[in-house]
Design a protein around this motif. Structure first.
Motif, PDB file in Angstrom:
ATOM      1  N   UNK A   1       0.820  -1.222   0.000  1.00 15.27           N
ATOM      2  CA  UNK A   1       0.000   0.000   0.000  1.00 15.27           C
ATOM      3  C   UNK A   1       0.850   1.267   0.000  1.00 15.27           C
ATOM      4  N   UNK A   2       0.214   2.396  -0.185  1.00 21.09           N
ATOM      5  CA  UNK A   2       0.873   3.690  -0.050  1.00 21.09           C
ATOM      6  C   UNK A   2       0.928   4.001   1.440  1.00 21.09           C
ATOM      7  N   UNK A   3       2.033   3.616   2.075  1.00 18.93           N
ATOM      8  CA  UNK A   3       2.129   3.768   3.533  1.00 18.93           C
ATOM      9  C   UNK A   3       2.000   5.220   3.977  1.00 18.93           C
ATOM     10  N   UNK A   4       2.482   6.121   3.141  1.00 20.23           N
ATOM     11  CA  UNK A   4       2.448   7.542   3.506  1.00 20.23           C
ATOM     12  C   UNK A   4       1.022   8.045   3.681  1.00 20.23           C
ATOM     13  N   UNK A   5       0.081   7.404   3.001  1.00 20.09           N
ATOM     14  CA  UNK A   5      -1.330   7.811   3.098  1.00 20.09           C
ATOM     15  C   UNK A   5      -1.890   7.604   4.505  1.00 20.09           C
ATOM     16  N   UNK A   6      -1.230   6.738   5.290  1.00 20.38           N
ATOM     17  CA  UNK A   6      -1.708   6.472   6.659  1.00 20.38           C
ATOM     18  C   UNK A   6      -1.308   7.582   7.634  1.00 20.38           C
ATOM     19  N   UNK A   7      -0.295   8.383   7.249  1.00 22.89           N
ATOM     20  CA  UNK A   7       0.209   9.440   8.138  1.00 22.89           C
ATOM     21  C   UNK A   7      -0.858  10.513   8.317  1.00 22.89           C
ATOM     22  N   UNK A   8      -1.127  10.849   9.569  1.00 19.43           N
ATOM     23  CA  UNK A   8      -2.087  11.914   9.848  1.00 19.43           C
ATOM     24  C   UNK A   8      -3.521  11.443  10.018  1.00 19.43           C
ATOM     25  N   UNK A   9      -3.781  10.154   9.745  1.00 18.43           N
ATOM     26  CA  UNK A   9      -5.132   9.627   9.952  1.00 18.43           C
ATOM     27  C   UNK A   9      -5.443   9.561  11.444  1.00 18.43           C
ATOM     28  N   UNK A  10      -6.686   9.806  11.793  1.00 17.83           N
ATOM     29  CA  UNK A  10      -7.099   9.757  13.199  1.00 17.83           C
ATOM     30  C   UNK A  10      -6.989   8.329  13.744  1.00 17.83           C
ATOM     31  N   UNK A  11      -6.614   8.217  15.016  1.00 21.06           N
ATOM     32  CA  UNK A  11      -6.560   6.893  15.656  1.00 21.06           C
ATOM     33  C   UNK A  11      -7.806   6.671  16.521  1.00 21.06           C
ATOM     34  N   UNK A  12      -8.763   7.580  16.393  1.00 17.41           N
ATOM     35  CA  UNK A  12      -9.992   7.475  17.182  1.00 17.41           C
ATOM     36  C   UNK A  12     -10.656   6.122  16.939  1.00 17.41           C
ATOM     37  N   UNK A  13     -10.948   5.428  18.026  1.00 23.80           N
ATOM     38  CA  UNK A  13     -11.628   4.136  17.926  1.00 23.80           C
ATOM     39  C   UNK A  13     -10.700   2.941  17.778  1.00 23.80           C
ATOM     40  N   UNK A  14      -9.397   3.181  17.502  1.00 24.93           N
ATOM     41  CA  UNK A  14      -8.458   2.058  17.421  1.00 24.93           C
ATOM     42  C   UNK A  14      -8.230   1.485  18.814  1.00 24.93           C
TER      43      UNK A  14
END
Length: 494
Positions: free
Chosen positions: A251-264
């Motif tokens: 996957x495009x790992x960089x796309x995960x940067x900055x995503x909310x961790x709410x609910x994890x």
């Protein structure tokens, strides 16, 4: 112009694209730093200045056309475990004296295809066997960090100590590394850098000198979570030359940067709270828990009852595989050859002189546990324990846990030639206490700088993820990085 060596990969990529500076200027800046620092830090065992400049010029031509790969013009250091065509590749061992392969590892092939520039080969523990980078034939690597008010040399961790020191001291923008029991994450924690060990099978092992084939995995060390995500994307691939590499889309790992961790759901394993664990490590762990909780993650206590068996099982499985893998180094076809009166004595003389003490120790342990009469008692039992360790993680994932948070190391960096650790190899092996479970289970794990100890030395937190879910580790790791801030050693070298 700002100091180009202070840029992150993400920043440099943007500047190169905008033609704010050239790859050759960037590369020359790092070569200057290496020239000034390497005599004191010993991070590089071979500097490929001419090759680097030629690669940089080629990148500049590509960028001038408005095209270029994901790492076009970015100068990197390569751990001496990776085969590089026509360039010094010796796993920092005397037994591979003078070896220059006529082929390229798959990981480095991927990096060059994406436009990266090779600055040289990085120092490491011999055959990746060590937790302090003191077993290299080319001498100790020195950590660029020092205790406040002290001139004592500290270790950078191992086995990827050269990679970690080179990144922390701004001698490259990022580096390749490998992790068999913590050899990316522990040195990253000791040097205030980010290091990720991907899922087993995510990166090809072809062209990487083998230590323990069922545990070894390549990954990057970089300044930031984003930079490590950028490097991982280029390094990872399926490879027909490595049947253990897995054909799952990268996957495009960089796309995960900055995503909310709410609910994890973040698991906290009780068994990682060790007796006698320093208060600073406990406090750091709690700080990490609080940061993730504040960011909206759900914190859950979990149990991993077989954790206590991981280290002894690892130090049976890894030496057993090393004993088998290192049998090929005999002085016949390449590397060192020490003559003898017959072929048997030549084998004995070559291996006696070619391997260092730690490699010999692990070969002997491995040969012993694989020998008739002991195989069932040791090796087979260790493999059964390995299955139980993996099951602990599987149960956590089945209960909805998205990632697990633990300390990365039981302490900050320790002194070079620490007599207490050198007199007792088991004490040295205990540096891997938090990291080996990840390799035994084949899972991804990342170390992110999270704070400084009372002496001003960096400490890291480790996140462990589900198989092939490195994206979640980058997502959660960014929260820790944002909360902790960045750390830089005071420059005393060069």
């Amino acid at each position: 112009m700002t100091d180009l060596t202070k840029l992150t990969i993400a920043e440099a990529r943007k500047g190169l694209k905008n033609r704010d500076y050239t790859s050759l200027e960037l590369t020359d800046a790092f070569l200057s730093n290496i020239e000034a620092a390497n005599a004191q830090l010993n991070a590089y065992v071979a500097v490929t200045a001419d090759k680097a400049r030629n690669m940089a010029k080629a990148s500049d031509e590509t960028l001038a056309k408005g095209v270029g790969g994901a790492l076009e013009g970015i100068p990197l250091g390569i751990k001496d475990l990776f085969a590089t065509n026509g360039v010094h590749t010796q796993a920092c061992s005397h037994i591979l004296d003078g070896f220059k392969p006529a082929y390229e590892s798959t990981v480095t092939t991927n990096l060059w295809a994406d436009g990266a520039v090779m600055l040289g080969k990085l120092n490491m523990d011999e055959f990746a066997m060590g937790s302090s980078n003191e077993t290299s034939y080319y001498g100790d690597v020195i950590n660029p960090w020092r205790k406040q008010g002290s001139n004592q040399d500290l270790v950078p961790g191992g086995s990827s100590g050269g990679s970690a020191t080179a990144v922390a001291a701004r001698l490259c923008m990022g580096a390749t590394a490998t992790d068999t029991g913590g050899s990316i994450r522990q040195p990253a924690a000791f040097t205030g850098t980010v290091g990720i060990k991907p899922t087993y099978g995510r990166c090809s092992r072809w062209g990487i000198v083998a230590f323990a084939s069922s545990l070894d995995q390549a990954g990057p060390i970089a300044h930031t979570v984003r930079d490590s995500a950028i490097l991982m994307k280029s390094m990872a691939s399926v490879d027909p030359k490595d049947t253990t590499s897995v054909d799952i889309e990268v996957p495009d790992y960089e796309a995960a940067i900055g995503k909310s961790v709410k609910g994890l759901k973040i698991g906290i394993p009780a068994e990682y709270r060790l007796d006698g664990m320093p208060g600073e490590i406990e406090e750091l762990w709690q700080k990490g828990i609080d940061w993730l909780k504040d960011a909206g993650a759900e914190i859950v206590d979990i149990s991993m009852p077989h954790t206590k068996y991981a280290l002894p099982a690892y130090y049976i499985v890894a030496p057993a595989e090393a004993s088998s893998n290192l049998a090929r180094y005999d002085g016949v076809r390449y590397g060192l050859r020490v003559p003898g009166k017959d072929i048997v004595e030549m084998y004995e003389n070559t291996r006696a002189e070619g391997f260092g003490d730690e490699a010999k120790r692990r070969i002997l342990i491995g040969t012993y546990v694989l020998s008739a009469g002991y195989y069932d008692a040791y090796y087979l039992k260790a493999q059964k324990v390995r299955t139980l360790i993996k099951r602990d993680f599987d149960l956590a994932w089945a209960n909805g846990v998205d990632a697990i948070l633990t300390p990365a190391t039981p302490s900050a960096a320790f002194g070079v030639a620490d007599q207490d650790l050198h007199a007792d190899p088991v004490k040295m092996y205990l540096n891997d206490i938090f990291t080996v479970t990840v390799n035994m289970a084949g899972l991804p794990g990342i170390s992110v700088p999270a704070g400084l100890d009372k002496d001003g030395l960096p400490l890291g937190l480790q996140l462990i993820g589900k198989p092939f879910d490195e994206s979640t580790l980058f997502q959660v790791g960014q929260v820790i990085e944002d909360a902790a801030g960045s750390f830089e050693p005071d420059k005393w070298w060069g």
